[in-house]
Enzyme design. Structure first.
Site, PDB file in Angstrom:
ATOM      1  N   CYS A 147     -10.966   3.656   1.770  1.00 14.68           N
ATOM      2  CA  CYS A 147      -9.533   3.621   1.825  1.00 14.68           C
ATOM      3  C   CYS A 147      -8.912   2.812   3.036  1.00 14.68           C
ATOM      4  CB  CYS A 147      -8.924   5.084   2.120  1.00 14.68           C
ATOM      5  SG  CYS A 147      -7.051   5.222   2.381  1.00 14.68           S
ATOM      6  N   GLY A 158      -3.159   9.153  -3.089  1.00 13.65           N
ATOM      7  CA  GLY A 158      -4.369   9.824  -3.652  1.00 13.65           C
ATOM      8  C   GLY A 158      -4.353  11.227  -4.643  1.00 13.65           C
ATOM      9  N   CYS A 197      -4.732  -1.215  -1.704  1.00 12.92           N
ATOM     10  CA  CYS A 197      -5.128   0.034  -1.795  1.00 12.92           C
ATOM     11  C   CYS A 197      -5.822   0.584  -2.958  1.00 12.92           C
ATOM     12  CB  CYS A 197      -3.347   0.918  -2.135  1.00 12.92           C
ATOM     13  SG  CYS A 197      -3.760   2.828  -2.536  1.00 12.92           S
ATOM     14  N   ASP A 199       0.808  -1.280   0.119  1.00 15.58           N
ATOM     15  CA  ASP A 199       0.090  -0.049  -0.237  1.00 15.58           C
ATOM     16  C   ASP A 199       0.881   1.124  -0.044  1.00 15.58           C
ATOM     17  OD1 ASP A 199      -2.083   1.721   0.137  1.00 15.58           O
ATOM     18  OD2 ASP A 199      -2.218   1.571   2.299  1.00 15.58           O
TER      19      ASP A 199
END
Length: 270
Positions: free
Chosen positions: A192, A52, A82, A19
């Site tokens: 998330c 993000g 992720c 991630d």
């Protein structure tokens, strides 16, 4: 690219999980609980967190570098822990690597089914909410429900710093959950993998009447199913080793990983 035949020792190989930081440890926990005999190798790309706010090309480059690292460590499968990385890179990864690759996606379908009043909130990163994958989820499963999305800028960073109970974290959660509550959402998706670590604070804000949906368990089940289909589940009865790799520059990186994992951990620096 389709899955290729594995060597006879492939069952003993580890499963790689990664991630944009420590959030995917929430998925790792579900995998370890469901498949306790598997060896797990987790990569926390904390130096580049969060994904993000990065471009798809930047995210794809990170995913390739990490996947190459995992392949060099002879993993038998990769879990992209992720949502943002899944949306930006999983198709490319599946074309590039000849091994099972399992991704994430916000549980819009599950939330739409669970909602009693047809109003669903989604907490996610900007990258996830802007992705074509998320747009496709809304098109497929959001037709009969009202879906309100909320980008949670800064919340990933709070988890990366281990600030799970901090006042600043609570303030962000209040700021991001209130619009969903104002619209009447009775079900909220934790879109998330970092967000399950502040679930207790979210529950304080939204109350007992609002259901929270986390996709980690579903990802673990999908991984188990895929490995079983390929006859890659380990035969050993002993508990598998779990090791961590991180490129975090934070002084407390080891402390944060162990606090999220909730037990002592083998932690290596990338």
């Amino acid at each position: 690219m389709t899955d290729q035949p594995f060597m006879h020792d492939s069952k003993q190989r580890p499963i790689g999980v990664f991630d944009s930081g420590v959030g995917g440890i929430s998925v790792l926990q579900h995998i370890h609980a469901l498949l306790p005999n598997e060896q797990l190798l987790y990569v926390a790309d904390s130096k580049y967190a969060p994904y993000g706010n990065k471009t798809p090309a930047e995210i794809q480059a990170r995913c390739i570098e990490i996947a190459d690292f995992l392949v060099n460590h002879h993993v038998k499968a990769i879990v992209v822990g992720c949502n943002t990385a899944t949306a930006a890179a999983i198709d490319m990864m599946r074309e590039r690597y000849a091994l099972p690759i399992i991704g994430m996606e916000p549980a819009v379908k599950s939330a739409a089914t669970a909602s009693r009043n047809g109003i669903v909130g989604v907490l996610a990163t900007t990258g996830t909410l802007k992705s074509a994958q998320f747009a496709g989820l809304l098109e497929s499963y959001g037709r009969n429900v009202k879906i309100i999305t909320q980008a949670c800028v800064g919340l990933v960073e709070c988890v990366e710093r281990g600030e799970l109970q901090a006042d600043t974290t609570m303030q962000l959660i209040q700021q991001y959950c209130q619009p969903l509550l104002d619209e009447g959402a009775d079900t909220i998706v934790l879109g998330c993998t970092h967000y399950p670590f502040v679930r207790a604070l979210i529950e304080q804000v939204v109350g007992e009447e609002v259901s929270l949906i986390d996709t980690g368990a579903a990802v673990a089940r999908q991984l188990q199913k895929r490995l079983a289909m390929l006859n890659l589940l380990v035969n050993d009865n002993k508990v598998g080793c779990v090791s961590f790799w991180t490129n975090s520059k934070a002084d407390n990186a080891r402390q944060v990983i162990e606090s999220l994992w909730r037990r002592p951990a083998v932690i290596n620096l990338l």
